[in-house]
Design a protein around this motif. Structure first.
Motif, short mmCIF file in Angstrom:
data_model
loop_
_atom_site.label_atom_id
_atom_site.label_comp_id
_atom_site.label_asym_id
_atom_site.label_seq_id
_atom_site.Cartn_x
_atom_site.Cartn_y
_atom_site.Cartn_z
N VAL A 44 0.83 -1.11 -0.13
CA VAL A 44 0.11 0.03 0.20
C VAL A 44 1.00 1.29 -0.04
O VAL A 44 0.61 2.10 -0.84
CB VAL A 44 -0.72 0.23 1.34
N GLU A 45 2.04 1.15 0.64
CA GLU A 45 2.81 2.33 0.82
C GLU A 45 3.62 2.64 -0.71
O GLU A 45 3.58 3.83 -1.03
CB GLU A 45 3.94 2.19 1.75
N GLU A 46 3.79 1.50 -1.36
CA GLU A 46 4.40 1.66 -2.61
C GLU A 46 3.53 2.21 -3.56
O GLU A 46 3.74 3.14 -4.42
CB GLU A 46 4.96 0.21 -3.04
N PHE A 47 2.20 2.05 -3.53
CA PHE A 47 1.16 2.32 -4.40
C PHE A 47 1.10 3.85 -4.02
O PHE A 47 1.07 4.58 -4.93
CB PHE A 47 -0.13 1.63 -3.92
N PHE A 48 0.69 4.27 -2.81
CA PHE A 48 0.83 5.65 -2.49
C PHE A 48 1.80 6.63 -2.53
O PHE A 48 1.74 7.85 -2.91
CB PHE A 48 0.12 6.02 -1.04
N PHE A 49 3.13 5.71 -2.64
CA PHE A 49 4.15 6.75 -3.00
C PHE A 49 4.13 7.33 -4.35
O PHE A 49 4.54 8.60 -4.64
CB PHE A 49 5.42 5.63 -2.90
N GLY A 50 3.50 6.56 -5.23
CA GLY A 50 3.24 6.88 -6.77
C GLY A 50 2.11 7.88 -6.82
O GLY A 50 2.25 8.90 -7.51
N VAL A 51 1.00 7.52 -6.38
CA VAL A 51 -0.08 8.16 -6.35
C VAL A 51 -0.05 9.67 -5.79
O VAL A 51 -0.55 10.69 -6.55
CB VAL A 51 -1.28 7.67 -5.67
N GLN A 52 0.86 10.04 -4.83
CA GLN A 52 1.09 11.38 -4.52
C GLN A 52 1.51 12.36 -5.39
O GLN A 52 1.48 13.47 -5.08
CB GLN A 52 2.04 11.29 -2.95
N ARG A 53 2.14 11.92 -6.31
CA ARG A 53 2.69 12.78 -7.54
C ARG A 53 1.53 13.37 -8.35
O ARG A 53 1.61 14.23 -9.24
CB ARG A 53 3.62 11.94 -8.36
N ASN A 54 0.26 12.64 -8.45
CA ASN A 54 -0.62 13.15 -9.30
C ASN A 54 -1.14 14.40 -8.74
O ASN A 54 -1.44 14.99 -7.61
CB ASN A 54 -2.06 11.90 -9.07
N LYS A 55 -1.62 15.13 -9.99
CA LYS A 55 -2.02 16.68 -9.78
C LYS A 55 -3.56 16.71 -10.27
O LYS A 55 -4.20 17.79 -9.86
CB LYS A 55 -1.21 17.55 -10.63
N SER A 56 -4.17 15.68 -10.66
CA SER A 56 -5.57 15.93 -11.22
C SER A 56 -6.45 15.31 -10.31
O SER A 56 -7.63 15.66 -10.31
CB SER A 56 -5.50 14.97 -12.56
N ILE A 57 -6.12 14.43 -9.23
CA ILE A 57 -7.05 13.58 -8.51
C ILE A 57 -7.63 14.82 -7.45
O ILE A 57 -6.65 15.43 -6.73
CB ILE A 57 -6.49 12.42 -7.84
N LYS A 58 -8.84 14.93 -7.36
CA LYS A 58 -9.32 15.67 -6.33
C LYS A 58 -10.05 15.09 -5.26
O LYS A 58 -10.42 15.85 -4.20
CB LYS A 58 -10.41 16.71 -7.05
N ARG A 59 -10.14 13.69 -5.30
CA ARG A 59 -10.90 13.20 -4.15
C ARG A 59 -10.12 11.44 -4.16
O ARG A 59 -10.53 11.04 -5.12
CB ARG A 59 -12.58 13.20 -4.44
N VAL A 60 -10.52 11.13 -3.09
CA VAL A 60 -10.13 9.63 -2.74
C VAL A 60 -10.99 9.16 -1.61
O VAL A 60 -11.17 9.90 -0.56
CB VAL A 60 -8.75 9.56 -2.09
N GLU A 61 -11.52 8.05 -2.14
CA GLU A 61 -12.63 7.54 -0.94
C GLU A 61 -12.01 6.04 -0.79
O GLU A 61 -11.59 5.39 -1.62
CB GLU A 61 -13.75 7.31 -1.85
N ILE A 62 -11.98 5.83 0.44
CA ILE A 62 -11.63 4.38 1.07
C ILE A 62 -12.66 3.77 1.94
O ILE A 62 -13.09 4.59 3.09
CB ILE A 62 -10.15 4.55 1.83
N LEU A 63 -13.42 2.78 1.49
CA LEU A 63 -14.54 2.31 2.18
C LEU A 63 -15.48 3.35 2.61
O LEU A 63 -16.10 3.37 3.71
CB LEU A 63 -14.09 1.57 3.42
N GLY A 64 -15.97 4.27 1.56
CA GLY A 64 -16.97 5.19 2.02
C GLY A 64 -16.51 6.41 2.80
O GLY A 64 -17.15 7.61 2.95
N ARG A 65 -15.13 6.53 3.10
CA ARG A 65 -14.68 7.64 3.67
C ARG A 65 -14.05 8.43 2.88
O ARG A 65 -13.12 8.02 1.84
CB ARG A 65 -13.41 7.31 4.67
N VAL A 66 -14.27 9.77 2.90
CA VAL A 66 -13.56 10.77 1.91
C VAL A 66 -12.46 11.66 2.38
O VAL A 66 -12.71 12.15 3.45
CB VAL A 66 -14.81 11.81 1.19
#
Length: 80
Positions: A44-66
């Motif tokens: 999961v850490e490896e995944f989010f390490f890359g995702v943090q570079r994204n500039k277009s994502i405005k919203r992340v939901e995990i199991l209904g939590r925003v």
């Protein structure tokens, strides 16, 4: 990836680091929704390490939590 649904199911052995890298470089995604995260924290850490570079994502939901994307860098994850 399931055609037409815009969903991707992670399987055992999928390299989440590369998935995060490609999502991090994507310029059209506006949100990510997770129904479940792998139990392996390192993956999961490896995944989010890359995702943090994204500039277009405005919203992340995990199991209904925003989470607004500005909270991603302050999560207990590696920082870019």
């Amino acid at each position: 990836y399931q055609s037409g649904m815009g969903t991707f199911q992670v399987r055992e052995g999928d390299d989440l680091g590369w998935l995060g890298y490609f999502i991090g470089g994507n310029e059209t995604l506006t949100r990510l929704i997770f129904w479940q995260l792998p139990e392996d924290r390192e993956r999961v850490e490896e995944f989010f390490f890359g995702v943090q570079r994204n500039k277009s994502i405005k919203r992340v939901e995990i199991l209904g939590r925003v989470f607004p994307t500005k909270s991603l860098p302050v999560m207990n994850l590696p920082h870019v």
